[in-house]
Design a protein around this motif. Structure first.
Motif, PDB file in Angstrom:
ATOM      1  N   LEU A  96      34.113 -32.880 -40.722  1.00 51.50           N
ATOM      2  CA  LEU A  96      34.450 -33.178 -42.108  1.00 51.50           C
ATOM      3  C   LEU A  96      34.394 -32.301 -43.137  1.00 51.50           C
ATOM      4  CD1 LEU A  96      33.346 -37.091 -41.708  1.00 51.50           C
ATOM      5  CD2 LEU A  96      35.797 -36.092 -41.415  1.00 51.50           C
ATOM      6  N   ALA A  97      34.457 -32.616 -44.243  1.00 52.94           N
ATOM      7  CA  ALA A  97      34.404 -31.749 -45.403  1.00 52.94           C
ATOM      8  C   ALA A  97      33.122 -31.511 -45.844  1.00 52.94           C
ATOM      9  CB  ALA A  97      35.505 -31.961 -46.512  1.00 52.94           C
ATOM     10  N   THR A  98      32.374 -32.754 -45.590  1.00 54.65           N
ATOM     11  CA  THR A  98      31.143 -33.195 -46.289  1.00 54.65           C
ATOM     12  C   THR A  98      30.175 -32.328 -45.482  1.00 54.65           C
ATOM     13  OG1 THR A  98      30.998 -35.171 -44.926  1.00 54.65           O
ATOM     14  CG2 THR A  98      31.583 -35.395 -47.186  1.00 54.65           C
ATOM     15  N   THR A  99      30.388 -32.548 -44.077  1.00 56.00           N
ATOM     16  CA  THR A  99      29.304 -31.638 -43.298  1.00 56.00           C
ATOM     17  C   THR A  99      29.745 -30.039 -43.561  1.00 56.00           C
ATOM     18  OG1 THR A  99      29.674 -33.304 -41.356  1.00 56.00           O
ATOM     19  CG2 THR A  99      28.854 -31.227 -40.444  1.00 56.00           C
ATOM     20  N   LEU A 100      30.910 -29.620 -43.625  1.00 53.14           N
ATOM     21  CA  LEU A 100      31.030 -28.372 -43.848  1.00 53.14           C
ATOM     22  C   LEU A 100      30.313 -27.921 -45.080  1.00 53.14           C
ATOM     23  CD1 LEU A 100      34.793 -27.802 -42.655  1.00 53.14           C
ATOM     24  CD2 LEU A 100      32.444 -27.034 -41.501  1.00 53.14           C
ATOM     25  N   ARG A 101      30.472 -28.816 -46.235  1.00 50.76           N
ATOM     26  CA  ARG A 101      29.885 -28.292 -47.631  1.00 50.76           C
ATOM     27  C   ARG A 101      28.309 -27.999 -47.333  1.00 50.76           C
ATOM     28  NH1 ARG A 101      33.500 -31.872 -49.994  1.00 50.76           N
ATOM     29  NH2 ARG A 101      32.094 -33.587 -49.726  1.00 50.76           N
ATOM     30  N   ARG A 102      27.662 -28.930 -46.477  1.00 48.76           N
ATOM     31  CA  ARG A 102      26.281 -28.564 -46.248  1.00 48.76           C
ATOM     32  C   ARG A 102      25.962 -27.299 -45.515  1.00 48.76           C
ATOM     33  NH1 ARG A 102      25.659 -32.879 -43.559  1.00 48.76           N
ATOM     34  NH2 ARG A 102      25.191 -31.908 -41.385  1.00 48.76           N
ATOM     35  N   GLN A 103      26.843 -27.138 -44.700  1.00 48.02           N
ATOM     36  CA  GLN A 103      26.568 -25.986 -43.744  1.00 48.02           C
ATOM     37  C   GLN A 103      26.975 -24.857 -44.426  1.00 48.02           C
ATOM     38  OE1 GLN A 103      29.030 -26.378 -40.375  1.00 48.02           O
ATOM     39  NE2 GLN A 103      27.588 -27.735 -39.051  1.00 48.02           N
TER      40      GLN A 103
ATOM     41  N   ALA B 240      14.264 -13.590 -36.947  1.00 51.04           N
ATOM     42  CA  ALA B 240      13.333 -13.511 -38.313  1.00 51.04           C
ATOM     43  C   ALA B 240      13.633 -14.244 -39.479  1.00 51.04           C
ATOM     44  CB  ALA B 240      13.478 -11.966 -38.403  1.00 51.04           C
ATOM     45  N   PHE B 241      15.202 -14.634 -39.489  1.00 49.12           N
ATOM     46  CA  PHE B 241      15.658 -15.361 -40.577  1.00 49.12           C
ATOM     47  C   PHE B 241      15.239 -16.924 -40.302  1.00 49.12           C
ATOM     48  CE2 PHE B 241      18.838 -18.324 -41.887  1.00 49.12           C
ATOM     49  CZ  PHE B 241      18.819 -18.572 -43.277  1.00 49.12           C
ATOM     50  N   ILE B 242      15.361 -17.372 -38.994  1.00 46.63           N
ATOM     51  CA  ILE B 242      14.926 -18.680 -38.743  1.00 46.63           C
ATOM     52  C   ILE B 242      13.291 -18.994 -39.095  1.00 46.63           C
ATOM     53  CG2 ILE B 242      14.691 -20.477 -36.985  1.00 46.63           C
ATOM     54  CD1 ILE B 242      17.605 -20.015 -37.948  1.00 46.63           C
TER      55      ILE B 242
ATOM     56  N   VAL C  56      19.449 -26.014 -40.576  1.00 44.48           N
ATOM     57  CA  VAL C  56      19.900 -24.648 -40.686  1.00 44.48           C
ATOM     58  C   VAL C  56      19.827 -24.188 -39.394  1.00 44.48           C
ATOM     59  CG1 VAL C  56      17.696 -23.539 -40.844  1.00 44.48           C
ATOM     60  CG2 VAL C  56      19.456 -22.707 -42.182  1.00 44.48           C
ATOM     61  N   THR C  57      19.075 -24.639 -38.413  1.00 45.65           N
ATOM     62  CA  THR C  57      19.284 -24.046 -37.013  1.00 45.65           C
ATOM     63  C   THR C  57      20.648 -24.581 -36.419  1.00 45.65           C
ATOM     64  OG1 THR C  57      18.067 -25.910 -36.180  1.00 45.65           O
ATOM     65  CG2 THR C  57      16.859 -23.868 -36.684  1.00 45.65           C
ATOM     66  N   GLN C  58      20.712 -25.759 -36.655  1.00 40.57           N
ATOM     67  CA  GLN C  58      22.101 -26.323 -36.013  1.00 40.57           C
ATOM     68  C   GLN C  58      23.423 -25.506 -36.747  1.00 40.57           C
ATOM     69  OE1 GLN C  58      21.961 -30.621 -37.023  1.00 40.57           O
ATOM     70  NE2 GLN C  58      21.238 -30.988 -34.838  1.00 40.57           N
ATOM     71  N   SER C  59      23.318 -25.286 -38.022  1.00 41.18           N
ATOM     72  CA  SER C  59      24.434 -24.539 -38.736  1.00 41.18           C
ATOM     73  C   SER C  59      24.535 -23.030 -38.436  1.00 41.18           C
ATOM     74  CB  SER C  59      24.120 -24.603 -40.225  1.00 41.18           C
ATOM     75  OG  SER C  59      24.070 -25.645 -40.702  1.00 41.18           O
ATOM     76  N   VAL C  60      23.539 -22.248 -38.224  1.00 41.59           N
ATOM     77  CA  VAL C  60      23.550 -21.142 -37.640  1.00 41.59           C
ATOM     78  C   VAL C  60      24.181 -21.042 -36.147  1.00 41.59           C
ATOM     79  CG1 VAL C  60      21.956 -19.141 -37.001  1.00 41.59           C
ATOM     80  CG2 VAL C  60      21.689 -20.056 -39.180  1.00 41.59           C
TER      81      VAL C  60
ATOM     82  N   VAL D 216      18.817 -18.528 -31.274  1.00 38.68           N
ATOM     83  CA  VAL D 216      18.349 -19.474 -32.370  1.00 38.68           C
ATOM     84  C   VAL D 216      17.301 -20.418 -31.739  1.00 38.68           C
ATOM     85  CG1 VAL D 216      19.301 -21.081 -34.040  1.00 38.68           C
ATOM     86  CG2 VAL D 216      20.660 -19.359 -33.466  1.00 38.68           C
ATOM     87  N   LEU D 217      16.170 -20.376 -32.462  1.00 40.71           N
ATOM     88  CA  LEU D 217      15.146 -21.318 -32.325  1.00 40.71           C
ATOM     89  C   LEU D 217      15.472 -22.750 -32.435  1.00 40.71           C
ATOM     90  CD1 LEU D 217      11.914 -19.200 -33.533  1.00 40.71           C
ATOM     91  CD2 LEU D 217      12.895 -19.159 -31.166  1.00 40.71           C
ATOM     92  N   ARG D 218      14.946 -23.564 -31.298  1.00 42.88           N
ATOM     93  CA  ARG D 218      15.196 -24.976 -31.867  1.00 42.88           C
ATOM     94  C   ARG D 218      13.845 -25.511 -32.217  1.00 42.88           C
ATOM     95  NH1 ARG D 218      19.272 -27.108 -29.033  1.00 42.88           N
ATOM     96  NH2 ARG D 218      20.432 -25.978 -27.466  1.00 42.88           N
TER      97      ARG D 218
END
Length: 370
Positions: free
Chosen positions: A138-145, A170-172, A186-190, A211-213
């Motif tokens: 959905l667009a709402t999820t994509l806007r958050r990502q 390092a970013f995470i 943010v980890t889910q998005s990355v 990507v660290l959990r």
């Protein structure tokens, strides 16, 4: 037509002779088509005339109006001394002049802003388009990502071929130290973004595992819930006006079917099967499901539709009550539920104590003399 909103011929001639006079007819017709009241149309037109007066005093052509000039125009309200302009009711004047600017851009009367997307924006837009078409996000999820990925790409670069596990981690880790509550999102998005790059063949297949959990604090405390009696009190406490009828129908869909706010606002007239007594819902990934429509929820929807006076091309059931009439968003549904909960769950002593004070201060809150 301006003749429908202003009775004096001399007043109409003055309005048409101003810098914005050539566009007031079309602007008022657009507002009337959107079911704005006559009072609202007059306010919009007068604020557009005020904008023209302000531009004329500064010798600025109308075609050069942009968002920066609108901000300057709004800022001068406090010390406004423009001749022939209205000097009252500026609480929504900023919104009204921006609507006039959108109308001018729509008819190509002013220069439209040209935005050149950056490499970061192009990469994020490509990901969002792919996720929407291929995965049904959905667009709402994509806007958050988008917010998360913009920061991620700005930190690690716009060339996926050069991504390494060390730079990603390092970013995470930096994000977790600075903003721990939202680290799980943010980890889910990355991770999703890296899987998209792998599917497109733009990075190594091992990078998503880097990507660290981060554990989610979702179970740190049990969520609060309402009992059946409390829910029935909320539903019965809705008013009998248009807003109350709409709120009651939305509450019944939330309580009886367990729908999310985003599911409620997406329900259209085509999703109701009255013959079979069912409603169609599109969940995540655009999965279609038909659910039985309870009798009280169906009656509430019919009552609301019978009272709804909005004439619009939208097929959505739940619309705003003020023009321009359009579909609600999920935040509005959440906000209405919070309002009803606060209204129904205040203790009786609080209502007895504050009701006289609220009744006494009501004229002052409306801007009138008591």
């Amino acid at each position: 037509m301006l003749d429908d909103y202003f009775q004096t011929p001399s007043r109409i001639r003055v309005l048409r002779a101003g810098p914005c006079g050539a566009f007031l007819e079309g602007f008022s017709d657009q507002l009337a088509a959107a079911e704005f009241s006559a009072k609202c149309v007059r306010s919009y037109v007068l604020d557009a005339v005020h904008l023209g007066v302000w531009l004329q005093r500064r010798r600025i052509p109308l075609r050069e109006v942009d968002d920066a000039l609108i901000e300057r125009f709004v800022a001068h309200f406090v010390e406004c001394r423009c001749t022939g302009a209205r000097h009252a009711g500026y609480r929504r004047a900023a919104f009204r002049v921006r609507e006039f600017l959108r109308y001018l851009r729509r008819i190509d009367a002013v220069h439209s802003p040209r935005h050149r997307s950056t490499p970061v924006e192009r990469l994020v837009e490509a990901y969002c388009e792919w996720m929407h078409k291929r995965r049904g996000v959905l667009a709402t999820t994509l806007r958050r990502q988008q917010r998360h990925l913009t920061e991620f790409i700005a930190a690690v670069g716009v060339r996926p071929r050069r991504y390494t596990a060390a730079r990603i981690r390092a970013f995470i880790l930096t994000y977790v130290r600075e903003r721990e509550p939202s680290a799980h999102n943010v980890t889910q998005s990355v991770r999703s973004f890296l899987r998209y790059l792998v599917a497109e063949g733009r990075c190594g297949a091992e990078l998503p595992a880097a990507v660290l959990r981060v554990p989610s604090p979702r179970l740190a405390a049990l969520p609060m819930y309402l009992g059946p009696d409390q829910i029935e009190k909320m539903i019965s406490g809705c008013n009998s006006n248009l807003v109350g009828l709409r709120d009651r129908a939305m509450l019944l869909l939330l309580a009886r079917l367990g729908l999310r706010p985003s599911d409620v606002v997406r329900v259209t007239l085509d999703d109701l099967d009255w013959r079979r007594g069912r409603i169609r819902v599109f969940g995540k990934s655009r999965r279609e499901a038909w659910l039985p429509l309870p009798q009280d929820a169906g009656n509430a929807i019919l009552t609301y539709l019978d009272q709804r006076r909005a004439v619009t091309d939208h097929h959505h059931i739940f619309l705003g009550i003020y023009a321009p009439f359009g579909p609600l968003d999920a935040r509005t549904v959440t906000g209405r539920v919070k309002v009803i909960m606060r209204r129904r769950h205040r203790p009786a002593w609080w209502r007895r104590l504050c009701a006289p004070a609220f009744a006494r201060d009501a004229p002052a809150r409306r801007g009138r003399k008591p």
